[in-house]
Design an enzyme around this catalytic site. Structure first.
Site, PDB file in Angstrom:
ATOM      1  N   SER A  29      -1.483   6.340  -7.414  1.00 31.43           N
ATOM      2  CA  SER A  29      -2.435   6.931  -6.483  1.00 31.43           C
ATOM      3  C   SER A  29      -2.857   8.332  -6.923  1.00 31.43           C
ATOM      4  O   SER A  29      -2.090   9.061  -7.557  1.00 31.43           O
ATOM      5  CB  SER A  29      -1.798   7.015  -5.091  1.00 31.43           C
ATOM      6  OG  SER A  29      -2.595   7.781  -4.205  1.00 31.43           O
ATOM      7  N   GLN A  72      -5.716   4.669  -9.011  1.00 25.18           N
ATOM      8  CA  GLN A  72      -6.542   4.684  -7.800  1.00 25.18           C
ATOM      9  C   GLN A  72      -7.161   6.057  -7.653  1.00 25.18           C
ATOM     10  O   GLN A  72      -6.469   7.077  -7.681  1.00 25.18           O
ATOM     11  CB  GLN A  72      -5.689   4.327  -6.578  1.00 25.18           C
ATOM     12  CG  GLN A  72      -6.404   4.446  -5.253  1.00 25.18           C
ATOM     13  CD  GLN A  72      -6.236   5.825  -4.636  1.00 25.18           C
ATOM     14  OE1 GLN A  72      -5.250   6.505  -4.848  1.00 25.18           O
ATOM     15  NE2 GLN A  72      -7.249   6.262  -3.898  1.00 25.18           N
ATOM     16  N   TYR A  93      -9.640   8.728  -5.521  1.00 19.80           N
ATOM     17  CA  TYR A  93     -10.451   9.223  -4.418  1.00 19.80           C
ATOM     18  C   TYR A  93     -11.497  10.171  -5.016  1.00 19.80           C
ATOM     19  O   TYR A  93     -11.232  10.849  -6.000  1.00 19.80           O
ATOM     20  CB  TYR A  93      -9.610  10.025  -3.425  1.00 19.80           C
ATOM     21  CG  TYR A  93      -8.643   9.219  -2.601  1.00 19.80           C
ATOM     22  CD1 TYR A  93      -9.093   8.327  -1.629  1.00 19.80           C
ATOM     23  CD2 TYR A  93      -7.264   9.375  -2.765  1.00 19.80           C
ATOM     24  CE1 TYR A  93      -8.196   7.601  -0.854  1.00 19.80           C
ATOM     25  CE2 TYR A  93      -6.366   8.659  -1.991  1.00 19.80           C
ATOM     26  CZ  TYR A  93      -6.839   7.775  -1.037  1.00 19.80           C
ATOM     27  OH  TYR A  93      -5.957   7.066  -0.275  1.00 19.80           O
ATOM     28  N   THR A 144     -11.183   4.074  -4.150  1.00 18.36           N
ATOM     29  CA  THR A 144     -11.008   3.887  -2.711  1.00 18.36           C
ATOM     30  C   THR A 144     -12.143   4.567  -1.963  1.00 18.36           C
ATOM     31  O   THR A 144     -12.379   5.758  -2.131  1.00 18.36           O
ATOM     32  CB  THR A 144      -9.661   4.456  -2.252  1.00 18.36           C
ATOM     33  OG1 THR A 144      -8.609   3.729  -2.890  1.00 18.36           O
ATOM     34  CG2 THR A 144      -9.492   4.342  -0.744  1.00 18.36           C
ATOM     35  N   ARG A 174      -3.132   9.231  12.265  1.00 18.43           N
ATOM     36  CA  ARG A 174      -1.809   8.601  12.194  1.00 18.43           C
ATOM     37  C   ARG A 174      -0.874   9.356  13.140  1.00 18.43           C
ATOM     38  O   ARG A 174      -0.321  10.393  12.806  1.00 18.43           O
ATOM     39  CB  ARG A 174      -1.317   8.606  10.753  1.00 18.43           C
ATOM     40  CG  ARG A 174      -2.283   7.829   9.848  1.00 18.43           C
ATOM     41  CD  ARG A 174      -1.969   7.947   8.389  1.00 18.43           C
ATOM     42  NE  ARG A 174      -3.085   7.448   7.588  1.00 18.43           N
ATOM     43  CZ  ARG A 174      -3.159   7.559   6.268  1.00 18.43           C
ATOM     44  NH1 ARG A 174      -2.178   8.163   5.595  1.00 18.43           N
ATOM     45  NH2 ARG A 174      -4.206   7.086   5.613  1.00 18.43           N
ATOM     46  N   LYS A 206     -12.233  -0.380  -3.673  1.00 21.98           N
ATOM     47  CA  LYS A 206     -11.161  -0.678  -2.727  1.00 21.98           C
ATOM     48  C   LYS A 206     -11.522  -0.205  -1.322  1.00 21.98           C
ATOM     49  O   LYS A 206     -11.849   0.963  -1.121  1.00 21.98           O
ATOM     50  CB  LYS A 206      -9.861  -0.010  -3.185  1.00 21.98           C
ATOM     51  CG  LYS A 206      -8.641  -0.301  -2.317  1.00 21.98           C
ATOM     52  CD  LYS A 206      -7.400   0.335  -2.926  1.00 21.98           C
ATOM     53  CE  LYS A 206      -6.153   0.036  -2.128  1.00 21.98           C
ATOM     54  NZ  LYS A 206      -6.151   0.716  -0.821  1.00 21.98           N
ATOM     55  N   HIS A 222      -6.767  -0.576   4.301  1.00 17.55           N
ATOM     56  CA  HIS A 222      -5.872   0.547   4.043  1.00 17.55           C
ATOM     57  C   HIS A 222      -4.562   0.375   4.808  1.00 17.55           C
ATOM     58  O   HIS A 222      -3.946   1.352   5.245  1.00 17.55           O
ATOM     59  CB  HIS A 222      -6.550   1.872   4.421  1.00 17.55           C
ATOM     60  CG  HIS A 222      -6.188   3.019   3.518  1.00 17.55           C
ATOM     61  ND1 HIS A 222      -7.049   3.534   2.584  1.00 17.55           N
ATOM     62  CD2 HIS A 222      -5.052   3.747   3.385  1.00 17.55           C
ATOM     63  CE1 HIS A 222      -6.482   4.536   1.942  1.00 17.55           C
ATOM     64  NE2 HIS A 222      -5.250   4.688   2.405  1.00 17.55           N
ATOM     65  N   ARG A 252      -4.270   1.954   8.225  1.00 13.89           N
ATOM     66  CA  ARG A 252      -3.939   3.375   8.285  1.00 13.89           C
ATOM     67  C   ARG A 252      -5.175   4.273   8.373  1.00 13.89           C
ATOM     68  O   ARG A 252      -5.045   5.493   8.395  1.00 13.89           O
ATOM     69  CB  ARG A 252      -3.110   3.759   7.057  1.00 13.89           C
ATOM     70  CG  ARG A 252      -1.796   3.003   6.984  1.00 13.89           C
ATOM     71  CD  ARG A 252      -1.152   3.095   5.612  1.00 13.89           C
ATOM     72  NE  ARG A 252      -0.811   4.454   5.246  1.00 13.89           N
ATOM     73  CZ  ARG A 252       0.264   5.102   5.693  1.00 13.89           C
ATOM     74  NH1 ARG A 252       1.093   4.512   6.540  1.00 13.89           N
ATOM     75  NH2 ARG A 252       0.524   6.332   5.295  1.00 13.89           N
ATOM     76  N   GLY A 303       2.057  -2.821  -0.654  1.00 12.84           N
ATOM     77  CA  GLY A 303       2.264  -1.400  -0.440  1.00 12.84           C
ATOM     78  C   GLY A 303       3.513  -1.136   0.370  1.00 12.84           C
ATOM     79  O   GLY A 303       4.524  -0.663  -0.140  1.00 12.84           O
TER      80      GLY A 303
END
Length: 413
Positions: free
Chosen positions: A135, A157, A159, A185, A194, A275, A299, A302, A353
């Site tokens: 990530s 991954q 961002y 993503t 969260r 993603k 996700h 999340r 995950g």
């Protein structure tokens, strides 16, 4: 009924006592029969903020619960007298022949869960012959992960940062390190709410307060490892202090749009998956800029609570993109039967995950290997009971579900 006292000669064959295993971690993990058992071990051994970060989801956690309900509502159909005496679990994804039809999903803050973090995960994946995804929010750098497992199939991954130059630097580093696949993503323009993290006051790095000290007294191994290994840092962040929502909101770009995705496609000449796709329209838009495949993901529940369930969205997306576009399913997978269900519903591959992190928290690298072993055994048994000799034999004909449309869907490629 006549009774008699047992004879020693009769008792002796029954008295089989296993030898003591001095590796208490291995002994503990060996007793875990499924991922839920590893979750219970993880909960006992991991501080509450770290465990809840993995175990929780956004808002009222409706999307995550509905994801589990969708998997549990599926009937897998047994086929008898097909002479299937073995099952080939391997499958090809992103040009790589994976020994199993699943890989490890990208997860952030991983060494917060266990000191072995991404290194434990990638080494376990390398041994198993499956992909490992790092990530942007990883706690080991792209180069550290490469050096720990140079022969692993490694994905990255990404961002999109507010500063695009930072994204470009990560893309170049990933390419130089031999990363084969980029997972972009697109479902995190802002952090999801969260609530467990908010209630726990979760910050990076964790603070030593009376509450955390009390929590540590029940989990000394975690704190010993945390305090005696190198400091928690993030491969993509310069400032590693603060609340999670604040870190994410200052780093990510809420203005991410299709032009940005097109820019990433221009910078990356390897395999690129988008993603976070859950609708037909978004699938078309992602493919319009040259994506090689899609990761059907909410996700893990999340981000947007009440978002569609990845599994139930999968048949519609398969119908939209046709049989030749690779689809990877992510979110809600906790067993080998879940993996088989996803393949039947139209996925080409699956990412795990939470299941991976439960194993990591329960026993570091050994725990990750235990998760992989358990899922492999469950997949093999499920496929053989369904009369499937290979993953290519799995499809809509092998399942029934209340959410599955009656009309025949386009099978996966």
């Amino acid at each position: 009924m006549e009774r008699h006292l047992p004879q020693l000669s009769e008792l002796k064959p029954l008295m089989q006592f296993g030898s003591f295993n001095p590796d208490r971690r291995a002994a503990r993990l060996a007793k875990a029969a499924d991922v839920e058992a590893l979750r219970r071990i993880a909960r006992r051994r991991t501080p509450k903020p770290a465990f809840d970060y993995v175990d929780g989801a956004a808002g009222q956690e409706l999307t995550y619960r509905r994801s589990r309900e969708a998997f549990e509502s599926v009937e897998l159909l047994p086929r008898i007298l097909h002479g299937t005496d073995t099952a080939d679990l391997s499958t090809e994804i992103t040009g790589f022949r994976s020994a199993l039809p699943f890989g490890i999903a990208p997860t952030g803050f991983t060494r917060f869960m266990h000191s072995e973090g991404e290194i434990g995960g990638v080494r376990a994946a390398e041994r198993a012959g499956i992909p490992f995804s790092l990530s942007t929010m990883g706690t080991r750098s792209i180069e550290e992960v490469r050096d720990a497992a140079p022969d692993a199939e490694r994905w990255f991954q990404l961002y999109l940062w507010r500063e695009h130059d930072a994204s470009l630097d990560l893309i170049r580093r990933a390419k130089a390190a031999g990363t084969t696949t980029l997972l972009v993503t697109v479902d995190t323009p802002v952090p999801g709410q969260r609530l467990r993290d908010t209630r726990n006051g979760m910050v990076i790095p964790p603070r030593l307060t009376p509450k955390t000290v009390l929590d540590a007294s029940y989990r000394p191994e975690w704190w010993f490892n945390f305090l005696t290994t190198d400091s928690l840092k993030f491969a993509s962040l310069s400032d590693t202090s603060g609340a999670l929502a604040d870190l994410i909101s200052t780093m990510f770009d809420p203005g991410l749009n299709l032009a940005d995705l097109e820019w990433i496609r221009e910078q990356w000449d390897g395999t690129l998956y988008v993603k976070g796709v859950l609708t037909r329209e978004d699938a078309r838009r992602a493919m319009s800029v040259g994506a090689d495949g899609l990761v059907v993901s909410n996700h893990g529940g999340r981000q947007l609570d009440r978002a569609p369930v990845s599994l139930t969205a999968l048949p519609e997306l398969r119908d939209e993109v046709g049989p030749d576009v690779p689809l990877i399913l992510d979110s809600g997978v906790l067993s080998g039967a879940d993996v088989v269900t996803a393949l039947c519903a139209g996925a080409d591959f699956v990412l795990i995950g939470r299941a991976y992190l439960y194993g990591l928290m329960a026993g570091g690298e050994q725990g990750v290997s235990r998760v992989i072993e358990l899922l492999e055994a469950q997949i093999r048994t499920t496929m053989m009971l369904m009369g499937a000799a290979s993953t290519a034999d799995l499809g809509p004909h092998g399942m029934r579900a209340p959410w599955l449309p009656r009309e025949e869907r386009v099978p996966r490629g």
